[in-house]
Each structure stands twice: as C-alpha cells, then as structure tokens.
Design a protein around this motif. Structure first.
Motif, short mmCIF file in Angstrom:
data_model
loop_
_atom_site.label_atom_id
_atom_site.label_comp_id
_atom_site.label_asym_id
_atom_site.label_seq_id
_atom_site.Cartn_x
_atom_site.Cartn_y
_atom_site.Cartn_z
N SER A 41 -6.54 11.65 -27.41
CA SER A 41 -5.08 11.67 -27.28
C SER A 41 -4.55 13.07 -27.63
O SER A 41 -4.92 13.63 -28.67
CB SER A 41 -4.48 10.61 -28.21
OG SER A 41 -3.09 10.55 -28.03
N ASN A 84 -8.31 13.49 -40.56
CA ASN A 84 -6.95 12.99 -40.37
C ASN A 84 -5.88 13.99 -40.79
O ASN A 84 -4.77 13.98 -40.25
CB ASN A 84 -6.77 11.69 -41.15
CG ASN A 84 -7.87 10.70 -40.82
OD1 ASN A 84 -8.12 10.42 -39.66
ND2 ASN A 84 -8.57 10.21 -41.83
N TYR A 118 5.80 11.60 -31.43
CA TYR A 118 4.83 10.52 -31.28
C TYR A 118 4.15 10.20 -32.61
O TYR A 118 3.98 9.04 -32.98
CB TYR A 118 3.77 10.92 -30.23
CG TYR A 118 2.70 9.87 -30.04
CD1 TYR A 118 2.97 8.71 -29.33
CD2 TYR A 118 1.44 10.04 -30.61
CE1 TYR A 118 2.00 7.73 -29.18
CE2 TYR A 118 0.47 9.05 -30.46
CZ TYR A 118 0.75 7.90 -29.74
OH TYR A 118 -0.20 6.93 -29.59
N LEU A 119 3.76 11.26 -33.32
CA LEU A 119 2.91 11.05 -34.50
C LEU A 119 3.69 10.72 -35.77
O LEU A 119 3.12 10.10 -36.69
CB LEU A 119 2.00 12.26 -34.73
CG LEU A 119 0.66 11.87 -35.38
CD1 LEU A 119 -0.18 11.04 -34.44
CD2 LEU A 119 -0.10 13.09 -35.85
N ILE A 122 3.42 7.37 -37.17
CA ILE A 122 2.00 7.05 -37.43
C ILE A 122 1.53 7.75 -38.70
O ILE A 122 0.93 7.15 -39.59
CB ILE A 122 1.13 7.45 -36.22
CG1 ILE A 122 1.49 6.61 -35.00
CG2 ILE A 122 -0.36 7.35 -36.54
CD1 ILE A 122 0.80 7.01 -33.71
N ASN A 131 -6.31 4.78 -38.16
CA ASN A 131 -6.58 3.94 -36.99
C ASN A 131 -6.41 4.73 -35.69
O ASN A 131 -7.16 4.56 -34.74
CB ASN A 131 -5.66 2.72 -36.96
CG ASN A 131 -6.08 1.68 -37.97
OD1 ASN A 131 -7.19 1.73 -38.49
ND2 ASN A 131 -5.20 0.75 -38.28
N TRP A 132 -5.41 5.62 -35.67
CA TRP A 132 -5.16 6.42 -34.47
C TRP A 132 -6.34 7.36 -34.20
O TRP A 132 -6.81 7.47 -33.07
CB TRP A 132 -3.84 7.20 -34.61
CG TRP A 132 -3.51 7.99 -33.39
CD1 TRP A 132 -3.15 7.49 -32.17
CD2 TRP A 132 -3.53 9.41 -33.23
NE1 TRP A 132 -2.94 8.52 -31.27
CE2 TRP A 132 -3.17 9.71 -31.91
CE3 TRP A 132 -3.81 10.47 -34.11
CZ2 TRP A 132 -3.08 11.02 -31.41
CZ3 TRP A 132 -3.72 11.77 -33.62
CH2 TRP A 132 -3.36 12.03 -32.28
N THR A 133 -6.81 8.02 -35.25
CA THR A 133 -7.94 8.95 -35.04
C THR A 133 -9.22 8.16 -34.74
O THR A 133 -10.04 8.59 -33.93
CB THR A 133 -8.14 9.88 -36.26
OG1 THR A 133 -8.23 9.09 -37.44
CG2 THR A 133 -7.01 10.89 -36.38
N LYS A 135 -9.40 5.42 -33.08
CA LYS A 135 -9.36 5.00 -31.66
C LYS A 135 -10.01 6.05 -30.77
O LYS A 135 -10.67 5.73 -29.79
CB LYS A 135 -7.90 4.81 -31.21
CG LYS A 135 -7.30 3.49 -31.58
CD LYS A 135 -6.00 3.36 -30.79
CE LYS A 135 -4.88 2.82 -31.63
NZ LYS A 135 -3.58 2.90 -30.96
N GLN A 136 -9.78 7.31 -31.10
CA GLN A 136 -10.35 8.39 -30.28
C GLN A 136 -11.88 8.35 -30.37
O GLN A 136 -12.59 8.59 -29.40
CB GLN A 136 -9.84 9.77 -30.72
CG GLN A 136 -8.37 9.84 -31.10
CD GLN A 136 -7.44 9.27 -30.06
OE1 GLN A 136 -7.64 9.49 -28.87
NE2 GLN A 136 -6.43 8.56 -30.49
#
Ligand SMILES: Cc1cc2nc3c(=O)[nH]c(=O)nc-3n(C[C@H](O)[C@H](O)[C@H](O)COP(=O)(O)O)c2cc1C
Length: 206
Positions: A41, A84, A118-119, A122, A131-133, A135-136
């Motif tokens: 992302s 992160n 966006y971030l 988050i 969780n976002w990192t 996902k990548q």
C-alpha cells in the motif's frame, strides 16, 4: 492446466518437512526476491524479513509457536516483521519513498497529504497500524508461497504463535512487530487432498 494453477494445486500447508533436503541458495534467494518485488500500500514496503537459520534460535521459537515441528524441520524459516514506526505519516522515510518516484515536489506534497489523511486514523492506534503493515506482509507471503510451488518447493504459513513471545525471542527493535511466519522446504509425506468451497459459494455476481 496453466503453470500457475498447477502451482496452486501443488501448494499445501506442509506440516512435515524432509530435514535432509535444503533449498539451493539461488532458489531461496529468488523466493526472497519475490517478497522484495511484491506490491504494498502506497509502496511503503513495511516488511522486514528475518531468515532464521540458527538451530538454537529455531528451538526457542518453536516453543513460542505452539511447538510446531515446521519451525525446526524446514529448510528455511522466514519471519515477516514490520517496521511500524517508519511508516508513520510524519516520518522522513515516507517522503523518501514518494520522492524516489522522481516526481516534482508539489506531487510529492500531494501524495504526503493523501497518505496522512489515510493513515492518521490508523496510526493513532498501535494495533490498527500493526494490522495495516501486517496486511502488506501477507501479499508478499502469498506470492512467495505460490512462486516456491512453481519450483516444487513446499511451504507452511504460520500464524499459530505467541506474538509477544516471538518478538521477545527475536529482540525486535522498538516499533517493529511480527506479522506472520513461513516455513519453506520439501515435503516428507504426500500432501492431503485440497479441500475448498465451490466458486458459487464464494463469488456473487451483481
Ligand atoms: C495466514 C495463515 C496462517 C496459518 N497458520 C498455520 C499454522 O500456524 N500452522 C499450520 O499448520 N497451518 C497453518 N496454516 C495453514 C492452513 O491451515 C491451511 O492453509 C488451510 O487449512 C488450507 O490447507 P492447504 O493450505 O493445505 O490447502 C495457515 C494458513 C494461513 C493462510
């Protein structure tokens, strides 16, 4: 059948690895290259992979990973960690990642604004950010497992672990966390039949 679908049929979550067989280093390097070239992302590449070869470290990790044999028996063990802190919207790393696209300053500023919007919600929550990192990492993980299967190399994705324990054993830097683990090697037993839902159970056309 296409080569890709053949690889999808070959891949299974390998539980028992042949401890005598090692993945040739050029092939393993190419599996790592697949991680490196995977999409993420905003192109932030938050993954930091740790390849664990030290047998004592593997042993310690096994006990933190539900005592799963794959941890000690596979040929190569990859821990997907994430950085992160560096992907926070005020980090110089983020600007650098946009700047490397060779865009004019106004375009970089525009990307920075979109990214921050966006971030922001988050990054205010450590768990959401992790969780976002993470996902990548799963994108790289999927690519690596399927690519490995094209080389007839087996794998097992592993989420069955105590996250805090694994992070303590690996003595991760501040702001880093463990997303997922993957064991690579060669099966010592035939794979079991692939069980999946039918397409009509999972796809809806509207
Ligand atoms: C994200 C993820 C985590 C998983 N964690 C484990 C695990 O900790 N141990 C294990 O033996 N299998 C694990 N699996 C394997 C799944 O159980 C397996 O992929 C699923 O049952 C389908 O079987 P197949 O991959 O052999 O077709 C995991 C799979 C995924 C995708």
């Amino acid at each position: 059948m296409s080569e890709f679908l053949k690889a999808m049929a070959f891949r299974h979550a390998c539980k028992a690895f042949d401890t005598e067989k090692q993945i040739p280093s050029e092939q393993f390097d190419s599996i790592l290259e697949v991680a490196r070239t995977s999409p993420s992302s905003f192109g932030m590449e938050p993954w930091r992979l740790i390849v664990v070869r030290n047998p004592n470290l593997r042993k310690a990790l096994k006990s933190a990973c539900w005592n799963q044999n794959q941890i000690t028996e596979c040929s190569e063990l990859v821990i997907f960690t994430t950085d992160n802190d560096t992907v926070r919207s005020d980090s110089p790393y983020v600007r650098k990642m946009f700047e490397r696209r060779g865009l004019p300053t106004e375009a970089v500023d525009m990307y920075m604004g979109v990214y921050e919007n966006y971030l922001k919600p988050i990054e205010e929550d450590e768990i959401l950010l992790e969780n976002w990192t993470a996902k990548q990492c799963y994108i790289a993980l999927g690519n690596m497992m399927t690519y490995a299967a094209t080389l007839e190399i087996d794998s097992c994705p592993i989420e069955g672990f105590d996250k805090e324990e694994v992070e303590a054993i690996l003595d991760l830097e501040y702001g880093h966390s463990v997303a997922v683990i993957c064991a690579f090697g060669y099966r010592s037993k035939a794979q079991s039949e692939q069980k999946r839902l039918d397409l009509k159970q999972i796809v809806e056309i509207r």
